[in-house]
Write an enzyme that holds these catalytic residues in place. Structure first.
Site, PDB file in Angstrom:
ATOM      1  N   PHE A   1      -1.843  39.003  58.435  1.00 38.89           N
ATOM      2  CA  PHE A   1      -0.346  38.325  57.993  1.00 38.89           C
ATOM      3  C   PHE A   1       0.595  39.485  59.281  1.00 38.89           C
ATOM      4  O   PHE A   1       0.944  40.462  59.313  1.00 38.89           O
ATOM      5  CB  PHE A   1      -0.040  38.942  56.198  1.00 38.89           C
ATOM      6  CG  PHE A   1       0.981  38.410  56.052  1.00 38.89           C
ATOM      7  CD1 PHE A   1       0.843  36.700  55.377  1.00 38.89           C
ATOM      8  CD2 PHE A   1       2.745  39.005  56.042  1.00 38.89           C
ATOM      9  CE1 PHE A   1       2.704  36.431  55.111  1.00 38.89           C
ATOM     10  CE2 PHE A   1       3.740  38.292  55.802  1.00 38.89           C
ATOM     11  CZ  PHE A   1       3.564  37.398  54.728  1.00 38.89           C
TER      12      PHE A   1
ATOM     13  N   ASP B   1      -0.966  28.007  59.467  1.00 39.69           N
ATOM     14  CA  ASP B   1      -1.699  28.731  58.312  1.00 39.69           C
ATOM     15  C   ASP B   1      -2.930  28.189  57.760  1.00 39.69           C
ATOM     16  O   ASP B   1      -4.000  27.612  58.925  1.00 39.69           O
ATOM     17  CB  ASP B   1      -0.848  29.971  57.984  1.00 39.69           C
ATOM     18  CG  ASP B   1      -2.072  30.604  57.231  1.00 39.69           C
ATOM     19  OD1 ASP B   1      -2.363  30.894  57.053  1.00 39.69           O
ATOM     20  OD2 ASP B   1      -1.211  30.815  55.894  1.00 39.69           O
TER      21      ASP B   1
ATOM     22  N   LYS C   1      -2.623  30.269  63.413  1.00 43.26           N
ATOM     23  CA  LYS C   1      -3.629  31.361  62.974  1.00 43.26           C
ATOM     24  C   LYS C   1      -4.582  30.176  62.430  1.00 43.26           C
ATOM     25  O   LYS C   1      -4.219  29.581  61.057  1.00 43.26           O
ATOM     26  CB  LYS C   1      -2.885  31.938  61.881  1.00 43.26           C
ATOM     27  CG  LYS C   1      -3.421  33.589  61.209  1.00 43.26           C
ATOM     28  CD  LYS C   1      -2.002  34.750  60.838  1.00 43.26           C
ATOM     29  CE  LYS C   1      -2.442  33.768  59.543  1.00 43.26           C
ATOM     30  NZ  LYS C   1      -1.186  34.159  58.347  1.00 43.26           N
TER      31      LYS C   1
ATOM     32  N   LYS D   1      12.849  29.183  57.598  1.00 42.72           N
ATOM     33  CA  LYS D   1      13.420  29.696  58.885  1.00 42.72           C
ATOM     34  C   LYS D   1      12.929  30.304  59.810  1.00 42.72           C
ATOM     35  O   LYS D   1      13.708  30.962  60.704  1.00 42.72           O
ATOM     36  CB  LYS D   1      14.672  30.985  57.266  1.00 42.72           C
ATOM     37  CG  LYS D   1      15.208  30.642  56.256  1.00 42.72           C
ATOM     38  CD  LYS D   1      15.348  31.660  55.484  1.00 42.72           C
ATOM     39  CE  LYS D   1      15.810  31.103  53.838  1.00 42.72           C
ATOM     40  NZ  LYS D   1      15.810  33.041  53.325  1.00 42.72           N
TER      41      LYS D   1
ATOM     42  N   ASP E   1       6.878  28.576  62.763  1.00 47.19           N
ATOM     43  CA  ASP E   1       6.819  29.460  63.467  1.00 47.19           C
ATOM     44  C   ASP E   1       5.228  30.449  63.638  1.00 47.19           C
ATOM     45  O   ASP E   1       4.932  30.472  64.304  1.00 47.19           O
ATOM     46  CB  ASP E   1       7.055  30.523  62.722  1.00 47.19           C
ATOM     47  CG  ASP E   1       7.548  30.253  61.169  1.00 47.19           C
ATOM     48  OD1 ASP E   1       6.510  29.275  61.100  1.00 47.19           O
ATOM     49  OD2 ASP E   1       7.545  30.750  60.837  1.00 47.19           O
TER      50      ASP E   1
ATOM     51  N   ASP F   1       8.435  36.302  58.655  1.00 51.77           N
ATOM     52  CA  ASP F   1       9.294  37.726  56.763  1.00 51.77           C
ATOM     53  C   ASP F   1       8.056  37.767  56.157  1.00 51.77           C
ATOM     54  O   ASP F   1       6.513  36.855  56.064  1.00 51.77           O
ATOM     55  CB  ASP F   1       9.953  37.359  56.352  1.00 51.77           C
ATOM     56  CG  ASP F   1       9.497  35.821  54.931  1.00 51.77           C
ATOM     57  OD1 ASP F   1       8.537  34.998  55.661  1.00 51.77           O
ATOM     58  OD2 ASP F   1       9.771  35.625  53.915  1.00 51.77           O
TER      59      ASP F   1
ATOM     60  N   ARG G   1      12.606  39.933  59.050  1.00 54.65           N
ATOM     61  CA  ARG G   1      12.849  38.558  60.650  1.00 54.65           C
ATOM     62  C   ARG G   1      13.737  39.354  62.096  1.00 54.65           C
ATOM     63  O   ARG G   1      13.224  38.530  62.930  1.00 54.65           O
ATOM     64  CB  ARG G   1      13.252  37.089  59.717  1.00 54.65           C
ATOM     65  CG  ARG G   1      12.990  36.971  58.347  1.00 54.65           C
ATOM     66  CD  ARG G   1      13.819  35.713  58.301  1.00 54.65           C
ATOM     67  NE  ARG G   1      13.713  35.096  56.947  1.00 54.65           N
ATOM     68  CZ  ARG G   1      12.391  34.582  56.760  1.00 54.65           C
ATOM     69  NH1 ARG G   1      11.994  33.974  57.940  1.00 54.65           N
ATOM     70  NH2 ARG G   1      12.333  34.034  55.351  1.00 54.65           N
TER      71      ARG G   1
HETATM   72  P1  IMP Z   1       0.269  26.730  56.103  1.00 57.80           P
HETATM   73  O1  IMP Z   1       1.710  25.291  54.913  1.00 57.80           O
HETATM   74  O2  IMP Z   1       0.281  27.519  55.018  1.00 57.80           O
HETATM   75  O3  IMP Z   1       0.413  26.446  57.567  1.00 57.80           O
HETATM   76  O4  IMP Z   1       2.073  27.408  56.381  1.00 57.80           O
HETATM   77  C1  IMP Z   1       3.108  27.584  57.106  1.00 57.80           C
HETATM   78  C2  IMP Z   1       4.288  28.183  56.615  1.00 57.80           C
HETATM   79  O5  IMP Z   1       3.304  29.863  55.753  1.00 57.80           O
HETATM   80  C3  IMP Z   1       4.687  29.150  57.990  1.00 57.80           C
HETATM   81  O6  IMP Z   1       5.869  28.153  58.512  1.00 57.80           O
HETATM   82  C4  IMP Z   1       5.327  30.336  57.708  1.00 57.80           C
HETATM   83  O7  IMP Z   1       6.366  30.455  57.178  1.00 57.80           O
HETATM   84  C5  IMP Z   1       4.455  31.439  56.298  1.00 57.80           C
HETATM   85  N1  IMP Z   1       3.308  31.463  57.264  1.00 57.80           N
HETATM   86  C6  IMP Z   1       2.281  31.351  56.950  1.00 57.80           C
HETATM   87  N2  IMP Z   1       1.503  32.533  57.724  1.00 57.80           N
HETATM   88  C7  IMP Z   1       2.255  33.736  57.414  1.00 57.80           C
HETATM   89  C8  IMP Z   1       2.546  35.532  58.192  1.00 57.80           C
HETATM   90  O8  IMP Z   1       1.336  36.043  58.477  1.00 57.80           O
HETATM   91  N3  IMP Z   1       3.540  35.530  58.539  1.00 57.80           N
HETATM   92  C9  IMP Z   1       4.777  35.443  57.586  1.00 57.80           C
HETATM   93  N4  IMP Z   1       5.103  33.831  57.548  1.00 57.80           N
HETATM   94  C10 IMP Z   1       3.915  32.830  57.470  1.00 57.80           C
HETATM   95 MG    MG Z   2       7.983  28.779  58.500  1.00 55.53          MG
END
Ligand code: IMP
Ligand code: MG
Length: 187
Positions: free
Chosen positions: A152, A103, A131, A43, A100, A159, A165
């Site tokens: 975070f 991470d 990030k 989302k 968005d 969210d 959001r």
């Molecule tokens: P990844 O797979 O670890 O790169 O993370 C992806 C998902 O984790 C993103 O699409 C976000 O929905 C969520 N996410 C990662 N870091 C944050 C944050 O700082 N705040 C909110 N959601 C996050």
């Molecule tokens: Mg996401």
């Protein structure tokens, strides 16, 4: 006593608006004359995607995917599955994925591999926030709004436990503490 989260504004609505517009202008230049499909990841990307699209001055199609990442509420485990797939045909299309935040990188790596099966003409990534602190796998976004070292973040689609959001800015969130108000005062 009631406890709430501490939110500190790090990206104002004005700053986000300016940057999103710049990204839209660049994307418009890069995709001139190409069949473009923009795919948003639900989302978290819904607000960013809605604003970005209005600065892309080209014919384009829109779709969404939803991915689930197993793990704790604040960190991805690397085990990803699709809960809503692409509905448009992507064959020979130039696909731009809108996310968005990157991470750990697991989500986008998985999606990129999955999109390869659709015989697209190209796949690029546009991500509002990159990030770097917790990156586990190598993924490069082609368009990045902001690079943020750590923390975070919530707001503008992002969210924490499905809250925040709708905030117009992006905030750094600290764990729950005993607070005076409900929403951030500089919203
Ligand atoms: P990844 O797979 O670890 O790169 O993370 C992806 C998902 O984790 C993103 O699409 C976000 O929905 C969520 N996410 C990662 N870091 C944050 C944050 O700082 N705040 C909110 N959601 C996050
Ligand atoms: Mg996401």
């Amino acid at each position: 006593m009631e406890t709430i989260d501490e939110l500190k504004l790090i990206l104002s609505p004005e700053k986000i608006k300016e940057r999103v517009e710049e990204l839209g202008v660049r994307i418009t230049e890069d995709y001139k004359g190409k069949d473009l499909v923009v795919i948003g990841i639900l989302k978290g990307a819904f607000i960013f995607m809605a604003d970005l699209l209005r600065h892309i001055d080209l014919p384009l199609e829109v779709d969404f995917v939803r991915l689930r990442s197993y793990g704790s509420s604040s960190e991805s485990s690397g085990q990803i599955s699709i809960t809503k797939d692409v509905e448009l045909s992507l064959k020979d299309k130039h696909v731009l994925v809108v996310e968005d935040i990157i991470d750990t990188g697991y989500t986008l790596k998985y999606l990129k591999e999955m999109l390869r099966l659709h015989e697209t003409a190209s796949v690029r990534l546009c991500c509002l926030i990159d990030k770097q602190e917790r990156r586990r796998v190598e993924v490069e976004a082609d368009y990045v709004g902001f690079e943020i070292e750590k923390g975070f973040l919530v707001g503008y689609g992002l969210d924490y436990d499905e809250q925040y959001r709708q905030l117009s800015g992006i905030y750094h969130m600290s764990p729950r503490y005993e607070a005076r108000g409900f929403m951030p005062s500089d919203r």
